[in-house]
Design an enzyme around this catalytic site. Structure first.
Site, PDB file in Angstrom:
ATOM      1  N   LYS A  44      71.604  28.287  61.398  1.00  0.00           N
ATOM      2  CA  LYS A  44      72.940  28.737  61.781  1.00  0.00           C
ATOM      3  C   LYS A  44      73.941  27.598  61.908  1.00  0.00           C
ATOM      4  O   LYS A  44      75.137  27.847  62.052  1.00  0.00           O
ATOM      5  CB  LYS A  44      72.866  29.567  63.067  1.00  0.00           C
ATOM      6  CG  LYS A  44      71.965  30.774  62.967  1.00  0.00           C
ATOM      7  CD  LYS A  44      72.384  31.800  61.917  1.00  0.00           C
ATOM      8  CE  LYS A  44      73.658  32.480  62.254  1.00  0.00           C
ATOM      9  NZ  LYS A  44      73.792  33.795  61.554  1.00  0.00           N
TER      10      LYS A  44
HETATM   11  N1  PMP Z   1      66.539  33.312  62.262  1.00  0.00           N
HETATM   12  C1  PMP Z   1      67.108  32.855  63.391  1.00  0.00           C
HETATM   13  C2  PMP Z   1      66.272  32.047  64.318  1.00  0.00           C
HETATM   14  C3  PMP Z   1      68.443  33.166  63.682  1.00  0.00           C
HETATM   15  O1  PMP Z   1      69.009  32.691  64.817  1.00  0.00           O
HETATM   16  C4  PMP Z   1      69.170  33.968  62.786  1.00  0.00           C
HETATM   17  C5  PMP Z   1      70.612  34.314  63.059  1.00  0.00           C
HETATM   18  N2  PMP Z   1      70.857  35.130  64.119  1.00  0.00           N
HETATM   19  C6  PMP Z   1      68.536  34.432  61.634  1.00  0.00           C
HETATM   20  C7  PMP Z   1      67.226  34.078  61.386  1.00  0.00           C
HETATM   21  C8  PMP Z   1      69.234  35.373  60.673  1.00  0.00           C
HETATM   22  O2  PMP Z   1      70.226  34.765  59.932  1.00  0.00           O
HETATM   23  P1  PMP Z   1      71.474  35.605  59.403  1.00  0.00           P
HETATM   24  O3  PMP Z   1      72.395  35.796  60.564  1.00  0.00           O
HETATM   25  O4  PMP Z   1      72.053  34.719  58.351  1.00  0.00           O
HETATM   26  O5  PMP Z   1      70.994  36.900  58.873  1.00  0.00           O
END
Ligand code: PMP
Length: 344
Positions: A44
């Site tokens: 992120k």
């Molecule tokens: N894995 C973790 C540990 C996250 O913090 C997030 C984001 N909330 C994601 C995966 C998913 O990513 P995205 O928001 O790009 O779908």
């Protein structure tokens, strides 16, 4: 190599790591993009950088603007760190159910942290709505004093993955990959990477690995938003279709139970030295399923989103795991004996 001039420049260009057990078990090459190596510790960081760069370009933030976001934690950590490096203050609204380690990490960044009870998206008390309202209130008092990053609906999220994460994967393998799979929270990483990869090589298969309790896999497979079960994973899974997820070109989708994903994380730590977070377990389970669907001889990439230390008290805690009916490996029991290792 030239030194990076600042925090932002150190985000991205992460290596691919071969996941040996998953590769050997399937006869495929299963590779993880090591996003936990980003300076703020997660994938992120890229999203935070993409959102803030876009806001600066559009003139939505200026010296003195407070960055406001609703987040499960990692976006907040990234945003606060990138923000600090550029002189902005950050306020994060976060559900109190998220891991204590992530809450502490966020407090350490110097961000203002507002913990709120977990509430469904339809409820005005949901953390995303609370963050939006807080931003509106600040702007009502002092116009232009706050900017809502809005990672779920702001397409600058997907765009940064389409511009950086996806092309990096493709270039690191000179295009020699057959599949990509990951979970979705906002959907920004899955959609952005999928668009970048398919634009370069339309035959690449894209899959969604969805934690139990999320409605997305069912939606992809049937068109109906329906969720069953629950999961201890954080930051992934949702009951709605966000702007970032909406147009993701997804070919296959599976719902993954914690009893399938968490043991993969334990094995990865004890056999391959990688201590990773819950979403990564879901991603690797998805990679194994995609490998089985495609058959031996294929190359599949997934994301290693953040480190396991961010969830140690849950994912790597025998007592917590037992309370969730998740198997506890003998070595983990030995590492964390019930009496804390004190002499009897
Ligand atoms: N894995 C973790 C540990 C996250 O913090 C997030 C984001 N909330 C994601 C995966 C998913 O990513 P995205 O928001 O790009 O779908």
């Amino acid at each position: 190599m030239n030194p990076y001039p600042d925090f932002s420049a150190a985000i991205g260009h992460t290596p691919l790591i071969r996941l040996r057990t998953a590769s050997d078990a399937t006869g495929c090459e299963i590779l993880g993009k090591a996003e936990f190596l980003n300076p703020g510790g997660s994938i992120k960081d890229r999203t935070a950088l993409g959102l803030l760069d876009d806001a600066e370009k559009r003139g939505l933030v200026h010296a003195g603007t407070t960055l406001v976001e609703g987040t499960a934690g990692n976006t907040g950590i990234g945003l606060a760190l990138v923000g600090t490096s550029r002189g902005y203050r950050t306020i994060i609204v976060m559900p109190e159910t998220q891991s204590a380690e992530k809450i502490d990490a966020l407090r350490l960044t110097g961000a203002g942290v507002r913990l709120v009870p977990a509430a469904k998206y339809a409820d005005p008390a949901n953390y995303v709505h609370q963050a939006a309202r807080l931003c509106d209130e600040m702007n009502a008092t002092a116009p232009g004093s706050a900017w809502f990053a809005n990672q779920f609906e702001n397409l600058a999220n997907r765009a940064i993955h389409e511009q950086t994460t996806g092309p990096e994967i493709f270039d690191q393998l000179d295009g020699a990959l057959d599949g990509f799979v990951c979970a979705a929270g906002t959907g920004g990483s899955l959609a952005g990477i999928a668009r970048a990869l398919k634009a370069r090589k339309p035959s690449i298969r894209v899959a969604l690995a969805d934690p139990a309790g999320s409605a997305l896999a069912h939606f992809i497979n049937t068109g109906e938003l329906k969720a069953e079960g629950n999961s201890i994973t954080e930051g992934i899974g949702t009951s709605r279709i966000t702007e970032n997820f909406k147009d993701a070109p997804i070919d296959l989708a599976w719902s993954i139970a914690d009893t399938e994903s968490v043991p993969l994380l334990h094995d990865l730590l004890i056999h391959e030295g990688l201590c990773l977070g819950g979403s990564t377990g879901v991603n690797i389970a998805g990679a194994i399923r995609l490998a089985r669907a495609l058959g031996p001889g294929h190359t599949i990439v997934t994301l290693l989103c953040d480190a396991g230390m961010r969830y140690q008290a849950k994912l790597y805690n025998p007592e917590f795991l037992r309370s969730k009916q998740i198997p506890v490996p003998a070595w983990l029991d030995r590492a964390f004996p019930a009496n804390g290792g004190k002499p009897a």
